[in-house]
Design an enzyme around this catalytic site. Structure first.
Site, PDB file in Angstrom:
ATOM      1  N   SER A 161       0.829  -1.205   0.162  1.00 15.72           N
ATOM      2  CA  SER A 161       0.121   0.037   0.046  1.00 15.72           C
ATOM      3  C   SER A 161       1.074   1.411  -0.250  1.00 15.72           C
ATOM      4  O   SER A 161       0.208   2.333  -0.143  1.00 15.72           O
ATOM      5  CB  SER A 161      -0.835  -0.010   1.186  1.00 15.72           C
ATOM      6  OG  SER A 161       0.069   0.058   2.522  1.00 15.72           O
ATOM      7  N   TYR A 168      -3.879   0.678   3.720  1.00  8.07           N
ATOM      8  CA  TYR A 168      -4.734  -0.568   3.331  1.00  8.07           C
ATOM      9  C   TYR A 168      -5.659  -0.856   4.675  1.00  8.07           C
ATOM     10  O   TYR A 168      -6.554  -1.475   4.723  1.00  8.07           O
ATOM     11  CB  TYR A 168      -4.035  -1.748   2.697  1.00  8.07           C
ATOM     12  CG  TYR A 168      -3.835  -1.524   1.224  1.00  8.07           C
ATOM     13  CD1 TYR A 168      -4.344  -0.182   0.364  1.00  8.07           C
ATOM     14  CD2 TYR A 168      -3.400  -2.599   0.554  1.00  8.07           C
ATOM     15  CE1 TYR A 168      -3.854  -0.332  -0.972  1.00  8.07           C
ATOM     16  CE2 TYR A 168      -3.154  -2.476  -0.862  1.00  8.07           C
ATOM     17  CZ  TYR A 168      -3.542  -1.301  -1.411  1.00  8.07           C
ATOM     18  OH  TYR A 168      -3.192  -1.260  -2.785  1.00  8.07           O
ATOM     19  N   CYS A 226       2.323  -6.734   1.843  1.00  6.66           N
ATOM     20  CA  CYS A 226       1.421  -6.171   2.708  1.00  6.66           C
ATOM     21  C   CYS A 226       0.529  -7.232   3.372  1.00  6.66           C
ATOM     22  O   CYS A 226      -0.231  -7.964   2.829  1.00  6.66           O
ATOM     23  CB  CYS A 226       0.520  -5.190   1.717  1.00  6.66           C
ATOM     24  SG  CYS A 226      -0.693  -4.481   2.678  1.00  6.66           S
ATOM     25  N   THR A 232      -2.092  -6.674   5.254  1.00  8.87           N
ATOM     26  CA  THR A 232      -3.631  -6.576   4.977  1.00  8.87           C
ATOM     27  C   THR A 232      -4.155  -6.958   3.616  1.00  8.87           C
ATOM     28  O   THR A 232      -4.870  -7.762   3.674  1.00  8.87           O
ATOM     29  CB  THR A 232      -3.949  -5.031   5.065  1.00  8.87           C
ATOM     30  OG1 THR A 232      -3.321  -4.454   6.274  1.00  8.87           O
ATOM     31  CG2 THR A 232      -5.463  -4.588   5.133  1.00  8.87           C
ATOM     32  N   CYS A 254       3.191  -5.564  10.398  1.00  9.43           N
ATOM     33  CA  CYS A 254       2.860  -4.694   9.190  1.00  9.43           C
ATOM     34  C   CYS A 254       4.483  -4.302   8.750  1.00  9.43           C
ATOM     35  O   CYS A 254       5.382  -4.126   9.438  1.00  9.43           O
ATOM     36  CB  CYS A 254       2.196  -3.460   9.553  1.00  9.43           C
ATOM     37  SG  CYS A 254       2.394  -2.180   8.295  1.00  9.43           S
ATOM     38  N   THR A 255       4.610  -4.541   7.376  1.00  4.32           N
ATOM     39  CA  THR A 255       6.016  -4.411   6.622  1.00  4.32           C
ATOM     40  C   THR A 255       6.477  -2.928   7.091  1.00  4.32           C
ATOM     41  O   THR A 255       7.545  -2.753   7.029  1.00  4.32           O
ATOM     42  CB  THR A 255       5.861  -4.441   5.164  1.00  4.32           C
ATOM     43  OG1 THR A 255       4.671  -3.702   4.695  1.00  4.32           O
ATOM     44  CG2 THR A 255       5.639  -6.157   4.878  1.00  4.32           C
ATOM     45  N   HIS A 256       5.330  -1.780   7.212  1.00  2.00           N
ATOM     46  CA  HIS A 256       5.910  -0.493   7.508  1.00  2.00           C
ATOM     47  C   HIS A 256       6.526  -0.418   8.696  1.00  2.00           C
ATOM     48  O   HIS A 256       7.714   0.400   8.949  1.00  2.00           O
ATOM     49  CB  HIS A 256       4.746   0.467   7.663  1.00  2.00           C
ATOM     50  CG  HIS A 256       4.003   1.069   6.373  1.00  2.00           C
ATOM     51  ND1 HIS A 256       3.301  -0.047   5.439  1.00  2.00           N
ATOM     52  CD2 HIS A 256       4.270   2.169   5.639  1.00  2.00           C
ATOM     53  CE1 HIS A 256       2.986   0.817   4.480  1.00  2.00           C
ATOM     54  NE2 HIS A 256       3.294   1.994   4.854  1.00  2.00           N
TER      55      HIS A 256
END
Length: 285
Positions: A13, A44, A76, A78, A198-200
């Site tokens: 995202s 997302y 991602c 999500t 979450c990859t972030h």
């Protein structure tokens, strides 16, 4: 081009998937990659499942049609939870790799048996996550926290005009959510392991470590995803047999549906990529 020279598609995202792209490049240094950051529609994790599925299908079709990708990594959590089962049905010949919170590796690492999990609301609320959590019940105690706003703040931290405010927001959110989860440490009943769902969140490991202390292990998914991608490509006979071009700019092409300057800043900061590696995605994506 022969099949093994086609690029591997990767999308998220936003910029979070760059952490997965980094691991993929380390594991598969001869391969070429096309990365798409759907910044215009991020995050997302705070959208409906239907919206995320529609975006996932649109991006997959674009990467297949315009870049002739030989495999797809859905970087991602999500999007993986919402749509990867549909992608596998619609594209049975395409090697597909998704990401999921690393609960099983965390179980193996934890000494106290109490594991924290931070993720987006979309991931935490998904049926896929519920099944994953069920699969490790009895092996450890899990405290799960949805982190609304954190992925967006990380996205905004790459934009010069928002960077200072976004960093302040990141610090506030990390403190808020980890405090709500309980006590971290090596003591009895404390959480000694935190899963970054979450990859972030990989990009805020440094402030997280400063907040939680040296006794808490942070677990992400990038390396496991890269190894699985290699396995699928080997099985399908799709590994590139000749070395990739020597210049990184030729091995990696990054696109965004949103602000190009944000992607350029993130790619420079975390992948040491030159500005010319980043491009604006077509408006129809």
């Amino acid at each position: 081009m022969t099949s093994d020279q086609r690029p591997i598609g990767v999308f998220d995202s936003g910029i979070g998937g760059l952490s997965v792209l980094q691991a993929l490049h380390t594991e598969l240094p001869h391969e070429r990659f096309v990365y798409l950051a759907d910044n215009a529609h991020a995050p997302y994790g705070e959208k409906t499942d239907l919206y995320v599925r529609q975006r996932t299908h649109a991006i997959t079709e674009h990467l297949l049609a315009q870049h002739q990708i030989k495999a797809l990594v859905v970087a991602c959590n999500t999007a993986t939870a919402a749509a990867i089962h549909e992608l596998r049905t619609q594209h049975p010949q395409l090697p597909l790799v998704g990401v999921e919170p690393a609960l099983k590796p965390a179980v193996a690492l934890s000494q106290t048996g109490h594991i924290g999990v931070i993720a987006t609301r979309g991931t935490v609320a998904s049926d896929k996550f519920a099944r994953l959590l069920e699969s490790v019940q009895g092996q450890a105690r899990f405290t799960v926290q949805a982190c609304n706003g954190l992925a967006l703040a990380i996205e905004q931290s790459t934009l010069p005009q928002h960077a200072a405010q976004a960093q302040k927001r990141i610090t506030e959110l990390l403190a808020q959510y980890t405090t709500a989860m309980g006590t971290f440490g090596k003591g009895p009943g404390q959480m000694d392991t935190l899963v970054l769902g979450c990859t972030h969140y990989v990009f805020v490991e440094k402030p997280l470590k400063a907040l939680l202390g040296p006794d808490v292990q942070l677990v992400s998914t990038g390396e496991a995803v890269a190894r699985q991608t290699r396995r699928l490509l080997e099985t399908a006979g799709l590994l590139r047999s000749d070395p990739a071009p020597p210049q990184t700019i030729q091995r990696m092409r990054l696109f965004t549906t949103g602000d190009l300057h944000g992607l350029e800043a993130a790619a420079r900061r975390w992948l040491d990529l030159p500005q010319g590696a980043c491009h604006k995605a077509p408006e129809h994506v």
